[in-house]
Design a protein around this motif. Structure first.
Motif, short mmCIF file in Angstrom:
data_model
loop_
_atom_site.label_atom_id
_atom_site.label_comp_id
_atom_site.label_asym_id
_atom_site.label_seq_id
_atom_site.Cartn_x
_atom_site.Cartn_y
_atom_site.Cartn_z
N ALA A 1 0.86 -1.18 0.00
CA ALA A 1 0.00 0.00 0.00
C ALA A 1 0.89 1.23 0.00
O ALA A 1 1.91 1.26 0.69
CB ALA A 1 -0.92 0.01 1.22
N SER A 2 0.50 2.24 -0.80
CA SER A 2 1.36 3.40 -0.94
C SER A 2 0.56 4.63 -1.33
O SER A 2 -0.50 4.53 -1.96
CB SER A 2 2.43 3.14 -2.01
N THR A 3 1.08 5.79 -0.95
CA THR A 3 0.51 7.06 -1.39
C THR A 3 1.40 7.73 -2.43
O THR A 3 1.14 8.86 -2.84
CB THR A 3 0.34 8.01 -0.18
N ASP A 4 2.46 7.04 -2.86
CA ASP A 4 3.43 7.60 -3.81
C ASP A 4 3.18 7.01 -5.19
O ASP A 4 3.32 5.79 -5.38
CB ASP A 4 4.85 7.26 -3.34
N PRO A 5 2.83 7.82 -6.20
CA PRO A 5 2.59 7.29 -7.54
C PRO A 5 3.82 6.62 -8.16
O PRO A 5 3.69 5.82 -9.08
CB PRO A 5 2.18 8.52 -8.35
N ARG A 6 5.00 6.92 -7.64
CA ARG A 6 6.22 6.28 -8.10
C ARG A 6 6.31 4.83 -7.63
O ARG A 6 7.09 4.04 -8.17
CB ARG A 6 7.43 7.07 -7.55
N LEU A 7 5.48 4.47 -6.65
CA LEU A 7 5.56 3.16 -6.01
C LEU A 7 4.19 2.49 -5.99
O LEU A 7 3.58 2.32 -4.93
CB LEU A 7 6.09 3.31 -4.59
N PRO A 8 3.67 2.10 -7.16
CA PRO A 8 2.36 1.44 -7.17
C PRO A 8 2.40 0.09 -6.46
O PRO A 8 3.47 -0.52 -6.32
CB PRO A 8 2.06 1.28 -8.67
N GLU A 9 1.24 -0.36 -6.01
CA GLU A 9 1.16 -1.67 -5.37
C GLU A 9 1.73 -2.75 -6.29
O GLU A 9 1.50 -2.73 -7.49
CB GLU A 9 -0.27 -1.99 -5.00
N GLY A 10 2.48 -3.68 -5.71
CA GLY A 10 3.08 -4.76 -6.48
C GLY A 10 4.49 -4.49 -6.94
O GLY A 10 5.16 -5.38 -7.47
N THR A 11 5.01 -3.26 -6.72
CA THR A 11 6.37 -2.92 -7.12
C THR A 11 7.38 -3.65 -6.24
O THR A 11 7.27 -3.64 -5.01
CB THR A 11 6.61 -1.40 -7.01
#
Length: 325
Positions: free
Chosen positions: A70-80
């Protein structure tokens, strides 16, 4: 979630497997599902109570690899797929000895890889430290040079030997144990020196009469002054480890550093987050290509974290110890 919680300073037994809440995501932080975590001797010292700034209870672990949950950073989508190292992990906030870790976005390094989780986990702290240390020494690929690695069977020492071999350097490395010589040779070391606690000058000069061009000092406080007198005149010593402690007693720079010899240092915090991402990605590619070796000694399940710490503390490992949640 399950986590290995260090309840208080002490021996390996103070690490307890506990059920704790999964951390809630907040601005600037991401939740990582930890797939594997490398163990480091700095965690051993923190567990022993030698890190005064660390309060307990604490989930230790200065590095981990895993998947963004889970993330709030668009650079780090779920599953990265990500790696994280240093930045006060396992010290100021909970680290990698758990099924999930809430980590600052600034620490997360997105990585593309086909490596298994245990192999990937063996790379961040060790290889970033080894790579940064060789850069600090001024080592470049292809140049005729001689490198001595003191503390060669540590995980960083094994990684440095692998990189140096790929660079085409002539290398020597020390170990205190005869049964670890073969591992150093397999890692690409040309000359293995048994460190009996006496100055290395005689065995070193039988190989390189003028001394090495570079010394990567991983033993630290106990041997740094000796290394300064081993390296050739005009050579460089880089302190990047502290297997024998943090401080050099009664160190007097003018008296103890020979004229023309250079002393530098490297700390892996310099390559955390964005600064370390391209370096770690190159390292991963080199491991995938077979140029570098991951140098894994042993993999433990998280439930055996006490055994893993005892194994590390009693110096049984030759290379990296990894824990799988």
């Amino acid at each position: 979630m399950r986590a290995a919680v260090c309840r208080r300073p002490g021996g390996p037994e103070v690490l307890e497997i506990s059920e704790v809440p999964v951390p809630a995501v907040r601005a600037g932080w991401s939740l990582v599902e930890v797939k594997a975590a490398g163990l480091n001797r700095s965690e051993l010292r923190t567990r022993q109570g030698h890190s005064p700034a660390v309060s307990f209870p604490r989930v230790l672990g200065i590095e981990c690899v895993g998947v963004v949950a889970a993330s709030t950073d668009p650079r780090l989508p779920e599953g990265t797929t990500v790696a994280a190292v240093m930045g006060e992990m396992g010290r100021e906030f909970d680290g990698g000895y758990a099924e999930y870790a809430l980590l600052p976005n600034s620490l997360l390094m997105p990585i593309s890889t086909t490596l298994s989780w245990d192999v990937l986990a063996a790379l961040p702290e060790t290889y970033l430290t080894a790579h940064g240390s060789l850069d600090a020494l001024g080592v470049v690929p292809g140049g005729p040079a001689r490198l001595l690695i003191r503390g060669g069977t540590s995980s960083v020492g094994m990684a440095a030997a692998s990189i140096a071999s790929g660079y085409g350097l002539e290398t020597a490395a020390t170990t205190r144990r005869h049964d670890k010589i073969a591992a150093l040779t397999a890692a690409g070391v040309d000359h293995v020196l048994l460190d009996t606690g006496d100055p290395l000058a005689r065995s070193m000069h039988s190989i390189w009469p003028e001394g090495p061009d570079y010394v990567l000092e991983l033993v630290g406080a106990r041997t740094t002054v000796d290394s300064l007198h081993l390296v050739r005149r005009g050579g460089t010593v880089c302190v990047a480890g502290s297997l024998s402690g943090w401080t050099i007693p009664n160190f007097e720079a003018i008296a103890m550093i020979p004229p023309g010899t250079k002393l530098t240092a490297f700390h892996s915090d310099s390559l955390k987050g964005t600064a370390g991402t391209p370096v770690l990605q190159r390292i991963v590619h080199e491991v995938e290509a077979g140029t570098y070796r991951p140098n894994i000694d042993r993999v433990f399940p998280l439930d055996d974290i006490v055994k893993a710490h005892h194994y590390m503390e009693t110096n049984q490992a030759t290379g990296k110890v990894v824990v799988l949640p």
